[in-house]
Design an enzyme around this catalytic site. Structure first.
Site, short mmCIF file in Angstrom:
data_model
loop_
_atom_site.label_atom_id
_atom_site.label_comp_id
_atom_site.label_asym_id
_atom_site.label_seq_id
_atom_site.Cartn_x
_atom_site.Cartn_y
_atom_site.Cartn_z
CB CYS A 7 24.26 -47.01 -29.66
SG CYS A 7 25.04 -45.88 -30.77
CB ALA A 40 25.91 -50.34 -39.93
CB ALA A 41 30.03 -54.54 -39.51
CG ASP A 62 24.76 -51.68 -34.52
OD1 ASP A 62 23.80 -51.29 -33.35
OD2 ASP A 62 26.19 -51.03 -34.28
#
Length: 448
Positions: free
Chosen positions: A381, A259-260, A328
């Site tokens: 996040c 998921a870059a 991430d």
């Protein structure tokens, strides 16, 4: 040419129809619009999105017409008018009222203009006596309306963190975030970039946590700077930099970043590796993989192989292949509300449970790609425990071949001192750390 307030209303209507506000801003704010107007439009759009519930609460106190019966142009004209009256001291009262009336007349009709004029002038006369729910008797309603957050979100945070913390959190999320950039040490250094940016008329101050971070004041259009096109820096919040640091990569490592997109963490990893080794970067969307490639080209990163891949699907050929794996994970984004106020209104409570299922799946699948004694970092996040600590704890319960690994050597001293046993994870909050809300956990594979 349309004026700034009219553009702001059109962008707000676009966002109400499903567009992301940042994309709508890019669409409408073309190069022929003066910088001062672009800044004003951005202020109005983000201001209204940020305080939408509070603005609507004020409208409802001074309007005999229900909000649901107002047209979008009229409602958004009132919102930007009230936002200027309540939050922008530099905008004269007469300008905020008169320009809103003119807009209503242009976008609707004279009757709408008279209505907008009556409501705004009534607010001007009475704005100092507007009442809000009592914070003692009705704490959820008070925080929801005064700070403009969905009630479910406020109730959730009060249950998790208490009233005082939630109030501070909401206030921090409503603060305008500073623009942070990461110095690309593959092409420059701190002193050289500072000099370059200053020669371009940009004022910078050092990062709070990391040497490779700068904060920019007197914000220009970053992507118009020659230094940006030359790949001397990458916009990236300091909290996001922790993920690559926690990975503890070294030159020559084989790394997987799932998921870059759009490539901020990927290129940071390459930078720490001195562009030596190999990084495989995945994203499920082809256009986002192109963003990774473009970011790598601009920053001069040559060790990244960007691929269109679904990280939820197992690949036996990848088993035990990588020294370091960064997950991430897709998340609610509730840690970055100050940068993306749309999130407040687009997310629902049930979204979190849907996301946790996907997060668990990705972490479980990608953990199999870590070599013995290799490192797995999980980050989001988000500030929601269900997406963070609880995901990691559930993973460790089901995978005895992984344990928490001490993250302190990879963190700035101030953050390292905050960690408690097992020292393997950290949660950042904007009201405490003055950065985006972010979670990072570092795990080590110790068995087959």
């Amino acid at each position: 040419m349309k004026n700034a307030r009219e553009l702001a209303i059109e962008i707000l209507i676009d966002s109400q129809q499903g567009s992301y506000s940042n994309l709508a801003l890019n669409k409408y704010l073309t190069q022929d619009i003066p910088a001062i107007d672009r800044a004003f439009v951005t202020e109005l759009v983000y201001g209204v999105l940020k305080y939408r519930m509070k603005l609507d609460y004020i409208i409802s106190q001074f309007s005999k017409i229900e909000l649901s019966k107002m047209s979008w142009p009229v409602l958004n004209t009132l919102r930007i008018g009230i936002y200027q009256l309540m939050f922008l001291d530099k905008v004269p009262v007469f300008a905020a009222v008169n320009e809103s009336v003119n807009l209503a007349k242009k976008m609707e009709n004279p009757g709408a203009a008279r209505f907008v004029n009556a409501v705004l002038r009534n607010i001007v006369r009475n704005k100092n006596v507007i009442t809000y729910p009592d914070p003692v008797r009705h704490p959820q309603e008070f925080l929801s309306i005064y700070y403009s957050f969905p009630k479910w979100m406020v109730e959730r945070w009060i249950k998790l963190y208490g009233f005082d913390f939630t109030r501070d959190l909401c206030e921090a999320f409503n603060q305008k975030p500073r623009v942070c950039i990461r110095i690309n040490t593959l092409k420059t250094n701190k002193e050289k970039l500072k000099s370059t940016l200053e020669s371009e008329g940009v004022k910078v101050i050092p990062g709070v946590m990391f040497e490779e971070a700068f904060y920019i004041e007197d914000i220009p259009q970053l992507k118009q700077l020659k230094s940006f096109h030359d790949g001397l820096f990458q916009p990236q919040d300091e909290s996001s930099m922790i993920a690559a640091r926690a990975l503890g990569v070294r030159s020559g490592d084989m790394v997987l970043d799932v998921a870059a997109a759009p490539g901020g963490k990927t290129t940071h990893i390459a930078q720490i590796m001195a562009n030596k080794g190999s990084i495989t970067a995945w994203d499920i969307h082809p256009h986002r993989v192109e963003l990774i490639k473009e970011t790598c080209r601009r920053l001069g990163t040559t060790i990244v192989d960007a691929q269109v891949r679904d990280s939820r699907l197992k690949d036996k050929d990848m088993h035990n292949k990588f020294d370091k794996v960064l997950v991430d994970a897709p998340c609610s984004g509730l840690g970055v509300i100050r940068r993306k106020p749309d999130i407040k209104w687009s997310k629902k409570p049930e979204d979190i449970s849907v996301l946790t299922t996907e997060q668990q799946r990705i972490l479980e699948v990608c953990s199999q790609y870590v070599k013995l004694n290799g490192i797995l970092v999980y980050s989001t996040c988000s500030i929601e425990p269900e997406e963070n600590q609880q995901i990691v704890e559930a993973f460790l319960e089901n995978n005895g071949n992984f344990v928490y690994d001490d993250m302190r050597p990879y963190l700035p001293e101030k953050l390292a001192m905050e960690l408690k046993e097992p020292y393997g994870w950290i949660q950042l909050y904007p009201n405490i750390h003055k950065v985006d809300g972010f979670f990072v956990a570092r795990l080590k594979r110790v068995g087959k």
